[in-house]
Design a protein around this motif. Structure first.
Motif, PDB file in Angstrom:
ATOM      1  N   VAL A 132      25.925  78.334  89.719  1.00 55.85           N
ATOM      2  CA  VAL A 132      25.386  79.665  90.014  1.00 55.85           C
ATOM      3  C   VAL A 132      24.543  80.156  88.845  1.00 55.85           C
ATOM      4  O   VAL A 132      23.459  80.727  89.035  1.00 55.85           O
ATOM      5  N   ALA A 133      25.037  79.947  87.615  1.00 52.51           N
ATOM      6  CA  ALA A 133      24.266  80.357  86.436  1.00 52.51           C
ATOM      7  C   ALA A 133      22.920  79.646  86.397  1.00 52.51           C
ATOM      8  O   ALA A 133      21.877  80.259  86.129  1.00 52.51           O
ATOM      9  N   ARG A 134      22.933  78.358  86.670  1.00 53.85           N
ATOM     10  CA  ARG A 134      21.679  77.589  86.649  1.00 53.85           C
ATOM     11  C   ARG A 134      20.737  78.056  87.749  1.00 53.85           C
ATOM     12  O   ARG A 134      19.525  78.187  87.543  1.00 53.85           O
ATOM     13  N   LEU A 135      21.284  78.331  88.918  1.00 54.61           N
ATOM     14  CA  LEU A 135      20.464  78.782  90.045  1.00 54.61           C
ATOM     15  C   LEU A 135      19.798  80.112  89.731  1.00 54.61           C
ATOM     16  O   LEU A 135      18.607  80.308  90.028  1.00 54.61           O
ATOM     17  N   ARG A 136      20.538  81.022  89.103  1.00 54.07           N
ATOM     18  CA  ARG A 136      19.990  82.345  88.836  1.00 54.07           C
ATOM     19  C   ARG A 136      19.049  82.367  87.637  1.00 54.07           C
ATOM     20  O   ARG A 136      18.153  83.205  87.566  1.00 54.07           O
ATOM     21  N   MET A 137      19.246  81.469  86.690  1.00 55.50           N
ATOM     22  CA  MET A 137      18.387  81.443  85.506  1.00 55.50           C
ATOM     23  C   MET A 137      17.167  80.542  85.681  1.00 55.50           C
ATOM     24  O   MET A 137      16.120  80.782  85.092  1.00 55.50           O
ATOM     25  N   HIS A 138      17.322  79.497  86.488  1.00 58.21           N
ATOM     26  CA  HIS A 138      16.294  78.451  86.529  1.00 58.21           C
ATOM     27  C   HIS A 138      15.799  78.143  87.929  1.00 58.21           C
ATOM     28  O   HIS A 138      14.613  77.852  88.131  1.00 58.21           O
ATOM     29  N   GLY A 139      16.691  78.190  88.903  1.00 56.55           N
ATOM     30  CA  GLY A 139      16.351  77.769  90.258  1.00 56.55           C
ATOM     31  C   GLY A 139      17.011  76.440  90.583  1.00 56.55           C
ATOM     32  O   GLY A 139      17.835  75.920  89.835  1.00 56.55           O
ATOM     33  N   GLU A 140      16.664  75.878  91.722  1.00 58.74           N
ATOM     34  CA  GLU A 140      17.280  74.639  92.192  1.00 58.74           C
ATOM     35  C   GLU A 140      16.942  73.464  91.273  1.00 58.74           C
ATOM     36  O   GLU A 140      15.811  73.317  90.823  1.00 58.74           O
TER      37      GLU A 140
END
Length: 610
Positions: A132-140
């Motif tokens: 979730v952190a990666r998705l919100r900071m960076h995307g897929e």
């Protein structure tokens, strides 16, 4: 929105890492230290201990059954901090995933054979939070794909069973993935995990099912009990489920549990968990200082829960507890150099700990350690500091609320605010408008800040604990200034008389900080010190980090037997006892320490003139 918690409803909406930028200051310095030092330190130890090699699969597995979760918590911290080491570490994890989504280095040949102690769903929870952190900071990317497959595997395997995990965390992770993706089955899976607990869903153990919070259904539980971290992680997940399903009664249940726990089972520092046996909550008012477990992870879990309740209700008391715990548990846990940690956070240390350069096998003691056999706290600290700016402020329908004070820049709907302060050493908080906009600006007034004032637009007025609201007719313009003045007088604190372990003692607080006496320098023997709370507290020469109080030494009974008809009496000449902010203790080598100081009741001791 780059925030670890992003509810779809509630009184407040968090302002994430993309909207709150910390500057150098109390928290900004620690956030920078975490990214530059602590994460690399944790990464190095995980390699050294073979925990990362477990994912490569080319050597015999090392570490406890839950060691995978430490890599996942570090990944979450790296995602929030946009750390350059994340892609390589995530790729190592991804290569270990099975075709059906299963991912665990300990149990891949014996899946789901030990729900009590296996920690498989617990590990998934931390992996999902990293995704979730990666998705919100960076995307897929590769990590988020791994996480979706794990979550889909969990739903396929557990949706129609009655099983759950001995260690909660999957619940709030699945809700957050639902919030990030809109996939309804993730929320439903989390709801079912919550409702199963306490039916019971797990086998009995030596600690009892209460250790797992599996003895009583969530809706019937009246106070947090059992293993403290498990209880608080579960409660955070329950709040998430309640908010997303609109279950008002379930939310009120957790609020009542929180209230009972704060009133009867929480330390002055905000720490939770008074028993080493089972790392658990004790009974009501069972709060011994020297045997306080007050695990760092429990402090972090408490902040996660309080933050969720704050967003749901807007009630400042949740921010008050989060602040207390941040300054007196989380800040305490990390050494000033960012490379060693407290696992437990007692309020009294009777015997100086022995220096330790390697792994702390006991996870206890009065000296920070570079690593532990169970090293949940370092990676938890890493992810907490990396995401901390998302806890500082929130949006409401009519404007912005600032909960925690540290130098920072806050953006919301065109309004840009610069927060300037030396908090917690100073109570002066200045909010300067850098770019204009509309809406109310609300500043939290902590519960201890009686006599606080707020100034703006040429007026000054007294404000009570809660939120002080500032409004500007026609909107805010660049250069507008709001000043909050919080009184920073040191104060004596008296415990509830039902807390047997500290009856007849007092502590000293100043602002959000708890202070303690530490046996460094020319301090007297702490076991022999008594104080009188009528005496004033003086600021030491090097600032608010240290305070001075007048005290006296007890002259013990002469017989060698500690039980007599005679009362101990202090020496006639008063001495000066130096106190240090609790979060800074233990940075000067082995020492004894105490927060609660016995009160002298002998009228013959004047303690100096007043």
């Amino acid at each position: 929105m780059a925030s670890p918690v992003l509810p779809s409803s509630g009184v407040l909406s968090p302002l994430g890492l993309d909207a709150v930028r910390p500057a150098p200051g109390f928290w900004g310095d620690r956030i920078a230290l975490n990214r530059a030092v602590t994460m690399a330190h944790a990464h190095e130890w995980m390699e050294k201990e073979g925990w990362i090699a477990n994912f490569r699969g080319d050597v015999p597995r090392r570490g406890r059954e839950f060691s995978d979760s430490e890599i996942y918590k570090l990944l979450e911290g790296m995602a929030w901090a946009d750390h350059p080491a994340l892609p390589e570490l995530a790729a190592i994890v991804a290569r270990a995933q099975e075709p059906d989504g299963y991912l665990n280095t300990r149990w891949k040949d014996a899946r789901y054979t030990d729900f009590e102690w296996g920690h498989e769903l617990y590990c998934y929870g931390h992996l999902i939070q990293a995704g979730v952190a990666r998705l919100r900071m960076h995307g897929e990317d590769e990590l988020t794909e791994v996480v979706r497959r794990v979550a889909d595997h969990v739903c396929a395997r557990f949706m129609e069973t009655t099983e759950t995990c001995g260690h909660p965390v999957i619940e709030m992770a699945l809700v957050e993935l639902y919030r990030a993706t809109g996939t309804e089955r993730y929320l439903e899976m989390a709801r079912r995990f919550v409702e199963r607990r306490g039916l019971p869903a797990l086998a009995d153990i030596e600690f009892g099912r209460g250790y797992f919070q599996d003895d009583i259904p969530v809706r019937q539980t009246r106070v947090f009990h059992g293993h403290a971290v498990r209880a608080l992680y579960l409660a955070a997940g329950v709040v998430d489920v309640a908010v997303e399903t609109g279950d008002v009664d379930l939310l009120k249940t957790v609020e009542a549990q929180w209230e009972s726990t704060i009133a009867r089972r929480t330390y002055l520092t905000g720490g939770m968990g008074s028993r080493h046996f089972g790392e658990s909550f004790g009974e009501d008012y069972e709060l011994p200082s020297d045997r306080a477990y007050s695990e760092t992870c429990a402090g972090i879990a408490s902040i996660m829960l309080s933050h969720r309740l704050l967003l749901a209700t807007g009630d400042a008391r949740y921010a008050d507890l989060a602040e207390r715990t941040l300054y007196n548990v989380v800040a305490t846990a990390l050494a000033l150099d960012g490379k060693s940690f407290f696992y437990a956070n007692p309020l009294q240390v009777r015997v100086p700990a022995k220096p330790l350069e390697g792994i702390n096998l006991a996870a206890e003691g009065g000296l920070r350690s570079p690593w532990f056999t169970v090293s949940c706290c370092p990676s938890n600290i890493a992810r907490t500091f990396a995401s901390l700016p998302a806890y500082f402020a929130a949006a409401e329908e009519s404007g912005v609320r600032i909960h925690h004070y540290t130098p920072s820049r806050i953006r919301h709907e065109g309004l840009v605010l610069d927060v300037e302060t030396d908090y917690p050493w100073s109570g002066a908080v200045t909010v300067r408008v850098a770019e204009g906009g509309t809406g109310r600006i609300s500043l939290r007034v902590p519960s201890w800040a009686e006599g606080a004032t707020i100034s703006h637009g040429g007026t000054k007025r007294a404000v009570s604990p809660g939120y002080a609201v500032a409004e500007a007719e026609g909107g805010w313009r660049p250069g507008d200034v709001i000043t909050l003045d919080l009184p920073m007088t040191a104060r004596w604190t008296v415990p509830d008389s039902r807390i047997d372990a500290i009856r007849g003692s007092v502590a000293i607080e100043r602002g959000p900080l708890v202070y303690c006496a530490e046996s460094v320098g020319d301090q007297p023997p702490l076991a022999e010190v008594v104080v009188r709370p009528e005496e004033p507290v003086e600021q030491a020469v090097d600032g608010a980090i240290e305070l001075d109080v007048k005290a006296a030494l007890i002259s013990g009974a002469p017989t060698g037997w500690p039980y007599t008809a005679e009362k101990d009496s202090p020496e006639e000449e008063p001495i000066t006892l130096r106190l240090v902010a609790y979060h800074r203790w233990g940075n000067h080598g082995p020492a004894t320490m105490r927060v609660w100081l016995p009160v002298d009741t002998d009228p013959a001791f004047s303690g100096g003139t007043r």
